[in-house]
Design an enzyme around this catalytic site. Structure first.
Site, PDB file in Angstrom:
ATOM      1  N   SER A 139       0.831  -1.207   0.000  1.00 15.84           N
ATOM      2  CA  SER A 139       0.000   0.000   0.000  1.00 15.84           C
ATOM      3  C   SER A 139       0.858   1.246   0.000  1.00 15.84           C
ATOM      4  O   SER A 139       1.964   1.253   0.560  1.00 15.84           O
ATOM      5  CB  SER A 139      -0.895  -0.012   1.250  1.00 15.84           C
ATOM      6  OG  SER A 139      -1.502   1.243   1.449  1.00 15.84           O
ATOM      7  N   TYR A 164      -1.715  -0.887  10.993  1.00 18.27           N
ATOM      8  CA  TYR A 164      -2.029  -1.513   9.699  1.00 18.27           C
ATOM      9  C   TYR A 164      -0.912  -1.189   8.706  1.00 18.27           C
ATOM     10  O   TYR A 164      -0.332  -2.076   8.076  1.00 18.27           O
ATOM     11  CB  TYR A 164      -3.377  -1.020   9.166  1.00 18.27           C
ATOM     12  CG  TYR A 164      -3.482  -1.142   7.674  1.00 18.27           C
ATOM     13  CD1 TYR A 164      -3.316  -0.025   6.859  1.00 18.27           C
ATOM     14  CD2 TYR A 164      -3.700  -2.372   7.083  1.00 18.27           C
ATOM     15  CE1 TYR A 164      -3.359  -0.144   5.481  1.00 18.27           C
ATOM     16  CE2 TYR A 164      -3.743  -2.500   5.707  1.00 18.27           C
ATOM     17  CZ  TYR A 164      -3.563  -1.376   4.911  1.00 18.27           C
ATOM     18  OH  TYR A 164      -3.602  -1.495   3.553  1.00 18.27           O
ATOM     19  N   LYS A 168       2.225  -3.550   6.674  1.00 13.72           N
ATOM     20  CA  LYS A 168       2.564  -3.569   5.243  1.00 13.72           C
ATOM     21  C   LYS A 168       4.056  -3.324   5.058  1.00 13.72           C
ATOM     22  O   LYS A 168       4.750  -4.024   4.314  1.00 13.72           O
ATOM     23  CB  LYS A 168       1.763  -2.485   4.494  1.00 13.72           C
ATOM     24  CG  LYS A 168       0.282  -2.740   4.391  1.00 13.72           C
ATOM     25  CD  LYS A 168      -0.029  -3.984   3.564  1.00 13.72           C
ATOM     26  CE  LYS A 168      -1.526  -4.156   3.351  1.00 13.72           C
ATOM     27  NZ  LYS A 168      -1.846  -5.397   2.623  1.00 13.72           N
TER      28      LYS A 168
HETATM   29  C1  WQD Z   1      -9.517   9.406   1.595  1.00 16.39           C
HETATM   30  C2  WQD Z   1      -9.741  10.885   1.828  1.00 16.39           C
HETATM   31  C3  WQD Z   1      -9.905  11.494   4.154  1.00 16.39           C
HETATM   32  C4  WQD Z   1     -13.591   9.190   4.855  1.00 16.39           C
HETATM   33  C5  WQD Z   1      -6.656   4.385   3.404  1.00 16.39           C
HETATM   34  C6  WQD Z   1      -5.478   3.528   3.793  1.00 16.39           C
HETATM   35  C7  WQD Z   1      -4.813   2.975   2.552  1.00 16.39           C
HETATM   36  C8  WQD Z   1      -5.838   2.274   1.702  1.00 16.39           C
HETATM   37  C9  WQD Z   1      -6.970   3.208   1.350  1.00 16.39           C
HETATM   38  C10 WQD Z   1      -5.819  -0.083   2.174  1.00 16.39           C
HETATM   39  C11 WQD Z   1      -8.930  11.466   2.977  1.00 16.39           C
HETATM   40  C12 WQD Z   1     -11.231  11.721   3.447  1.00 16.39           C
HETATM   41  C13 WQD Z   1     -12.449   9.767   4.317  1.00 16.39           C
HETATM   42  C14 WQD Z   1     -14.702  10.015   5.183  1.00 16.39           C
HETATM   43  C15 WQD Z   1     -13.476  11.932   4.423  1.00 16.39           C
HETATM   44  N1  WQD Z   1      -6.353   1.111   2.350  1.00 16.39           N
HETATM   45  N2  WQD Z   1     -12.402  11.110   4.107  1.00 16.39           N
HETATM   46  N3  WQD Z   1     -14.600  11.352   4.960  1.00 16.39           N
HETATM   47  O1  WQD Z   1      -7.018   7.305   4.305  1.00 16.39           O
HETATM   48  O2  WQD Z   1      -6.368   7.856   1.876  1.00 16.39           O
HETATM   49  O3  WQD Z   1      -6.216   5.499   2.679  1.00 16.39           O
HETATM   50  O4  WQD Z   1      -7.541   3.631   2.593  1.00 16.39           O
HETATM   51  O5  WQD Z   1      -4.896  -0.398   1.485  1.00 16.39           O
HETATM   52  O6  WQD Z   1      -3.809   2.066   2.959  1.00 16.39           O
HETATM   53  O7  WQD Z   1      -4.530   4.337   4.455  1.00 16.39           O
HETATM   54  O8  WQD Z   1      -8.468   6.544   2.355  1.00 16.39           O
HETATM   55  O9  WQD Z   1     -10.864   6.737   1.850  1.00 16.39           O
HETATM   56  O10 WQD Z   1     -10.135   6.739   4.283  1.00 16.39           O
HETATM   57  O11 WQD Z   1      -9.664   8.741   2.856  1.00 16.39           O
HETATM   58  O12 WQD Z   1     -13.415  13.156   4.237  1.00 16.39           O
HETATM   59  O13 WQD Z   1     -15.786   9.540   5.672  1.00 16.39           O
HETATM   60  O14 WQD Z   1     -11.113  11.078   2.188  1.00 16.39           O
HETATM   61  O15 WQD Z   1      -9.619  12.562   5.050  1.00 16.39           O
HETATM   62  O16 WQD Z   1      -8.570  12.797   2.628  1.00 16.39           O
HETATM   63  P1  WQD Z   1      -6.980   6.909   2.860  1.00 16.39           P
HETATM   64  P2  WQD Z   1      -9.859   7.140   2.877  1.00 16.39           P
END
Ligand code: WQD
Length: 375
Positions: A139, A164, A168
């Protein structure tokens, strides 16, 4: 014991997919089967549903000779030995693992035990059966808050902000050390950015248990009316509209990347063994298959903001979706997107789908399966 060669026809190649009933695993199984591989899935169904296997069969039309399922945990050496004893496994695509960022903070022991000890057990059993071809589902989280954007494979790894992400990064190190100690290993670390979307049939898709942590599955639940509005975590980042920017990649583009990686590991494609810092690539064997440890970023190279996603999903579902701006989420970074030149030049892989198509496919899955596989 020497390694299996991958320099042969897809129809003569059997691939073990751990976690193959999960989101990325199930889509990768579809792509493998459609490319003629024989697929064996080992999944303990702790965070997935066996219905996904039925849907894979419907999409691909394969029979049990081409797709075999074992309900098995990679920590269970006896069960994994049975999988290798009963099937001529040539290569492993390793997805199985816990993956909820927030949950990992409150359950570190479970995450380290399941993800790392599970991988060690898998590799030990594989080696005992002469199987040393492995693609690891890594990741972009291993880059932490990246030193530069777009992120190349030799961007320094930083401490992930959660257990997590640490698992990785640690598993990447374990696999690298495996090769240093035994150059028969043929390992690729695929660093995904933000996988979203669903197969165009709407039969398989992302089905997180409980309230989704990630933006797109949460937004999808708002779109079907199960949640009232999207929480936008922070609108004061140094980004074009102030909300977080990520590199969203269609899960079918990701699946295709895994199949093209298998071809590359068997000696196909690629422009040679040029490698970047931080990876170790050996010379292909006489039969063309490779050995070494290679890293590829799988992303689109395009960053999209939270508001971009919410608007694109609104267009896909036919109505503007409600959202509220809230404080930043702990551990989040402002911007994260990939440089994908290496995957293009070495694998011949380029992401095909844009955010519009990702949201359309995600919406089709969610609207046809409002309760995921449980419906
Ligand atoms: C994306 C953006 C949040 C939820 C994670 C893991 C990564 C991978 C993908 C497994 C950010 C914003 C989020 C919400 C929001 N997983 N957000 N409201 O954190 O980039 O990555 O998931 O492999 O390893 O780290 O993904 O979708 O949680 O967030 O505003 O309800 O959306 O702040 O900017 P992230 P995400």
């Amino acid at each position: 014991m020497s390694n299996r060669s991958l320099a042969k026809n897809h129809a003569d190649t059997t691939v073990l997919v751990t976690g193959g009933a999960g989101f990325i695993g199930s889509h990768t199984c579809v792509e493998l089967l459609e490319q003629g591989y024989r697929v064996v899935v080992a999944d303990d169904l702790s965070n997935s549903n066996s219905e996904a296997l039925n849907r894979i069969r419907v999409i691909t039309g394969v029979n049990d000779d081409q797709l075999t399922f074992y309900k098995a945990n990679i920590l269970d050496a006896q069960a994994m030995n049975r999988v290798f004893d009963e099937n001529p496994i040539d290569a492993i695509i390793h997805f199985a693992g816990f993956k909820a960022v927030g949950e990992s903070v409150v359950k570190p022991l479970e995450y380290y035990w399941n993800n790392i000890t599970g991988t060690l057990t898998l590799c030990k059993v594989a080696r005992e059966h002469g199987v040393k071809n492995l693609i690891f589902s890594s990741s972009a989280t291993v880059y932490g808050d990246p030193e530069f954007i777009p992120i190349t494979e030799d961007c320094p790894k930083h401490n992930a902000t959660n257990p997590y992400g640490q698992t990785k990064s640690m598993i990447e190190q374990v696999l690298t050390d495996l090769y240093v100690g035994d150059t028969e290993w043929n390992i690729v670390l695929l660093r995904y950015f933000n996988p979203i979307g669903a197969h165009e049939s709407g039969l398989i898709g992302e089905d997180p248990k409980g309230i989704p942590n990630n933006l797109v599955p949460y937004t999808a639940r708002v779109a079907v009316g199960q949640l009232p509005y999207v929480h936008v975590y922070g609108a004061d980042y140094d980004t074009p509209d102030g909300t977080g920017v990520r590199d969203y990649i269609h899960v079918m583009d990701l699946a295709r990347g895994h199949v093209m990686t298998l071809d590359w590991m068997g000696g196909a494609c690629g422009t040679g063994v040029a490698t970047t810092l931080g990876t170790i690539a050996g010379i292909p064997d006489a039969d063309g298959s490779r050995h070494g440890v290679e890293i590829f970023n799988l992303g689109t190279g395009t960053g999209s903001s939270v508001l971009d996603v919410i608007h694109a999903f609104g267009t896909a579902c036919g109505r503007e979706l409600p959202y509220r701006i809230e404080p930043r989420r702990a551990g989040d970074i402002a911007t994260n997107y990939a440089a994908c030149d290496k995957a293009r030049d070495e694998l011949g892989w380029v992401a095909r789908y844009d955010l519009k198509r990702m949201c359309e496919d995600s919406w089709r899955w969610q609207s046809k399966n409002p309760d995921g596989y449980r419906s």
